[in-house]
Scaffold this motif. Structure first.
Motif, PDB file in Angstrom:
ATOM      1  N   ARG A  87     -24.786  -5.943   8.814  1.00 54.14           N
ATOM      2  CA  ARG A  87     -24.523  -6.312   9.687  1.00 54.14           C
ATOM      3  C   ARG A  87     -24.267  -5.373  11.236  1.00 54.14           C
ATOM      4  N   ASP A  88     -24.898  -4.371  10.767  1.00 57.95           N
ATOM      5  CA  ASP A  88     -25.410  -3.117  12.221  1.00 57.95           C
ATOM      6  C   ASP A  88     -23.792  -2.851  12.261  1.00 57.95           C
ATOM      7  N   TRP A  89     -22.781  -2.482  11.499  1.00 54.54           N
ATOM      8  CA  TRP A  89     -21.514  -1.421  11.586  1.00 54.54           C
ATOM      9  C   TRP A  89     -21.532   0.284  12.010  1.00 54.54           C
ATOM     10  N   TRP A  90     -22.566   0.524  10.477  1.00 53.67           N
ATOM     11  CA  TRP A  90     -23.082   1.501  10.870  1.00 53.67           C
ATOM     12  C   TRP A  90     -24.768   1.734  10.173  1.00 53.67           C
ATOM     13  N   GLU A  91     -25.622   2.768   9.581  1.00 52.72           N
ATOM     14  CA  GLU A  91     -26.745   3.244   9.534  1.00 52.72           C
ATOM     15  C   GLU A  91     -26.460   3.418   8.333  1.00 52.72           C
ATOM     16  N   GLY A  92     -27.713   2.394   7.285  1.00 54.80           N
ATOM     17  CA  GLY A  92     -28.158   2.917   5.719  1.00 54.80           C
ATOM     18  C   GLY A  92     -28.699   3.990   5.583  1.00 54.80           C
ATOM     19  N   PRO A  93     -28.910   4.108   4.335  1.00 54.05           N
ATOM     20  CA  PRO A  93     -30.421   5.135   3.464  1.00 54.05           C
ATOM     21  C   PRO A  93     -31.311   4.860   4.882  1.00 54.05           C
ATOM     22  N   THR A  94     -32.017   5.613   5.017  1.00 58.63           N
ATOM     23  CA  THR A  94     -33.263   6.332   5.942  1.00 58.63           C
ATOM     24  C   THR A  94     -34.306   5.107   5.014  1.00 58.63           C
ATOM     25  N   SER A  95     -34.633   5.410   3.911  1.00 50.46           N
ATOM     26  CA  SER A  95     -35.393   4.662   3.087  1.00 50.46           C
ATOM     27  C   SER A  95     -35.629   3.403   2.603  1.00 50.46           C
ATOM     28  N   CYS A  96     -34.380   2.618   3.008  1.00 51.85           N
ATOM     29  CA  CYS A  96     -34.258   1.417   3.117  1.00 51.85           C
ATOM     30  C   CYS A  96     -33.448   0.418   4.080  1.00 51.85           C
ATOM     31  N   SER A  97     -33.244   1.279   5.607  1.00 50.03           N
ATOM     32  CA  SER A  97     -32.763   0.315   6.094  1.00 50.03           C
ATOM     33  C   SER A  97     -33.143   1.267   7.696  1.00 50.03           C
ATOM     34  N   GLY A  98     -32.845  -0.112   8.533  1.00 49.81           N
ATOM     35  CA  GLY A  98     -33.512   0.696  10.526  1.00 49.81           C
ATOM     36  C   GLY A  98     -34.872   0.017  10.681  1.00 49.81           C
ATOM     37  N   SER A  99     -35.271   0.998  10.893  1.00 50.35           N
ATOM     38  CA  SER A  99     -36.919   1.140  11.330  1.00 50.35           C
ATOM     39  C   SER A  99     -37.353   2.048   9.836  1.00 50.35           C
ATOM     40  N   LEU A 109     -48.865   2.841   2.003  1.00 49.15           N
ATOM     41  CA  LEU A 109     -50.224   1.450   1.583  1.00 49.15           C
ATOM     42  C   LEU A 109     -50.527   2.117   0.104  1.00 49.15           C
ATOM     43  N   SER A 110     -49.530   2.612  -0.687  1.00 52.92           N
ATOM     44  CA  SER A 110     -49.204   2.887  -1.670  1.00 52.92           C
ATOM     45  C   SER A 110     -49.118   1.394  -2.067  1.00 52.92           C
ATOM     46  N   THR A 111     -50.576   1.145  -3.721  1.00 58.68           N
ATOM     47  CA  THR A 111     -50.331  -0.255  -4.558  1.00 58.68           C
ATOM     48  C   THR A 111     -49.546  -0.453  -5.636  1.00 58.68           C
ATOM     49  N   THR A 112     -49.025   1.116  -5.574  1.00 59.40           N
ATOM     50  CA  THR A 112     -47.847   1.303  -7.480  1.00 59.40           C
ATOM     51  C   THR A 112     -47.142   1.055  -7.625  1.00 59.40           C
ATOM     52  N   GLY A 113     -46.930   1.338  -6.519  1.00 62.46           N
ATOM     53  CA  GLY A 113     -45.338   0.338  -6.256  1.00 62.46           C
ATOM     54  C   GLY A 113     -44.760  -0.551  -6.094  1.00 62.46           C
ATOM     55  N   SER A 114     -43.387  -0.744  -6.568  1.00 55.74           N
ATOM     56  CA  SER A 114     -43.138  -2.669  -5.813  1.00 55.74           C
ATOM     57  C   SER A 114     -42.719  -1.935  -4.055  1.00 55.74           C
ATOM     58  N   ASP A 115     -43.145  -4.029  -3.720  1.00 57.17           N
ATOM     59  CA  ASP A 115     -42.434  -4.377  -2.420  1.00 57.17           C
ATOM     60  C   ASP A 115     -41.285  -3.212  -1.780  1.00 57.17           C
ATOM     61  N   ILE A 116     -40.954  -2.726  -0.365  1.00 59.79           N
ATOM     62  CA  ILE A 116     -39.964  -2.163  -0.526  1.00 59.79           C
ATOM     63  C   ILE A 116     -38.988  -4.007   0.116  1.00 59.79           C
ATOM     64  N   VAL A 117     -37.589  -3.516  -0.490  1.00 58.89           N
ATOM     65  CA  VAL A 117     -36.819  -3.690   0.186  1.00 58.89           C
ATOM     66  C   VAL A 117     -35.582  -3.599   1.113  1.00 58.89           C
ATOM     67  N   MET A 118     -35.682  -4.191   1.793  1.00 62.48           N
ATOM     68  CA  MET A 118     -34.625  -3.684   2.768  1.00 62.48           C
ATOM     69  C   MET A 118     -33.083  -3.543   2.938  1.00 62.48           C
ATOM     70  N   CYS A 119     -32.452  -2.990   2.633  1.00 62.20           N
ATOM     71  CA  CYS A 119     -31.184  -3.200   2.561  1.00 62.20           C
ATOM     72  C   CYS A 119     -29.645  -3.333   4.183  1.00 62.20           C
ATOM     73  N   ASP A 120     -30.990  -2.864   5.371  1.00 62.17           N
ATOM     74  CA  ASP A 120     -30.132  -3.969   6.189  1.00 62.17           C
ATOM     75  C   ASP A 120     -30.230  -5.137   6.499  1.00 62.17           C
ATOM     76  N   GLN A 121     -30.790  -5.987   5.393  1.00 59.37           N
ATOM     77  CA  GLN A 121     -31.632  -7.330   5.942  1.00 59.37           C
ATOM     78  C   GLN A 121     -30.967  -8.314   4.544  1.00 59.37           C
ATOM     79  N   VAL A 122     -30.583  -9.052   5.474  1.00 58.46           N
ATOM     80  CA  VAL A 122     -29.571 -10.026   4.102  1.00 58.46           C
ATOM     81  C   VAL A 122     -30.324 -11.576   3.895  1.00 58.46           C
ATOM     82  N   VAL A 123     -30.919 -11.323   2.364  1.00 54.14           N
ATOM     83  CA  VAL A 123     -31.816 -12.669   1.907  1.00 54.14           C
ATOM     84  C   VAL A 123     -31.178 -13.452   1.886  1.00 54.14           C
ATOM     85  N   TRP A 124     -29.894 -13.790   1.254  1.00 56.57           N
ATOM     86  CA  TRP A 124     -28.698 -14.494   0.220  1.00 56.57           C
ATOM     87  C   TRP A 124     -27.846 -14.517   1.199  1.00 56.57           C
ATOM     88  N   GLN A 125     -27.123 -15.823   1.619  1.00 60.90           N
ATOM     89  CA  GLN A 125     -25.825 -15.736   2.028  1.00 60.90           C
ATOM     90  C   GLN A 125     -24.748 -17.129   1.252  1.00 60.90           C
TER      91      GLN A 125
END
Length: 154
Positions: A87-99, A109-125
């Protein structure tokens, strides 16, 4: 009004964490990949399940109930933190939120990892609350059950 003994409350609280972890895996199976904060919220539930199983097997329900309550409160707190990030009340970990400032070009560019899922995006509610919010609510209810077990007279 129905009254539960300490053992029944421990079993109920343990079942609550089993249900929440099961639900998380069900959503993952349905294609909702978890973010880093989602994964963090699972660990205290796993601890609560282990605590409940040990308590129900070995006894010592009172002390284990306090430990179960601590685990449930921890995952509830993580759920509140995750909700605040969403809800953008505060910042989350930089590895999975914000810009994505914590991500470097090599990771993108890595093809070995899985998709990056952002912590600041609501995917279901549901009713305007995200999975993190529902986890927090349910976890605080479970913590109350653990506390009731700890304070129940033998």
């Amino acid at each position: 009004m129905m009254s539960f003994d300490r053992r029944s409350l421990v079993a109920l609280a343990t079942l609550g964490s089993i249900t929440l972890i099961g639900g998380a895996f069900m959503f993952q199976f349905l294609g909702y990949a978890p973010c880093k904060l989602c994964l963090w919220q699972r660990w205290p539930h796993a601890a609560a399940i282990a605590i409940g199983c040990i308590a129900l097997t070995l006894g010592g329900l009172r002390i284990f109930s306090w430990l179960g309550a601590a685990a449930a409160l921890t995952t509830g707190g993580l759920g509140v933190y995750h909700t605040g990030v969403e809800r953008d009340w505060w910042e989350g970990p930089t590895s999975c939120s914000g810009s994505g400032n914590g991500l470097d070009m090599g990771n993108l560019l890595s093809t070995t990892g899985s998709d990056i899922v952002m912590c600041d995006q609501v995917v279901w509610q549901l009713m305007g609350l995200s999975m993190a919010s529902w986890n927090a609510i349910a976890s605080f209810v479970i913590a109350g059950i653990w506390i009731a077990a700890a304070t129940r007279k033998a």
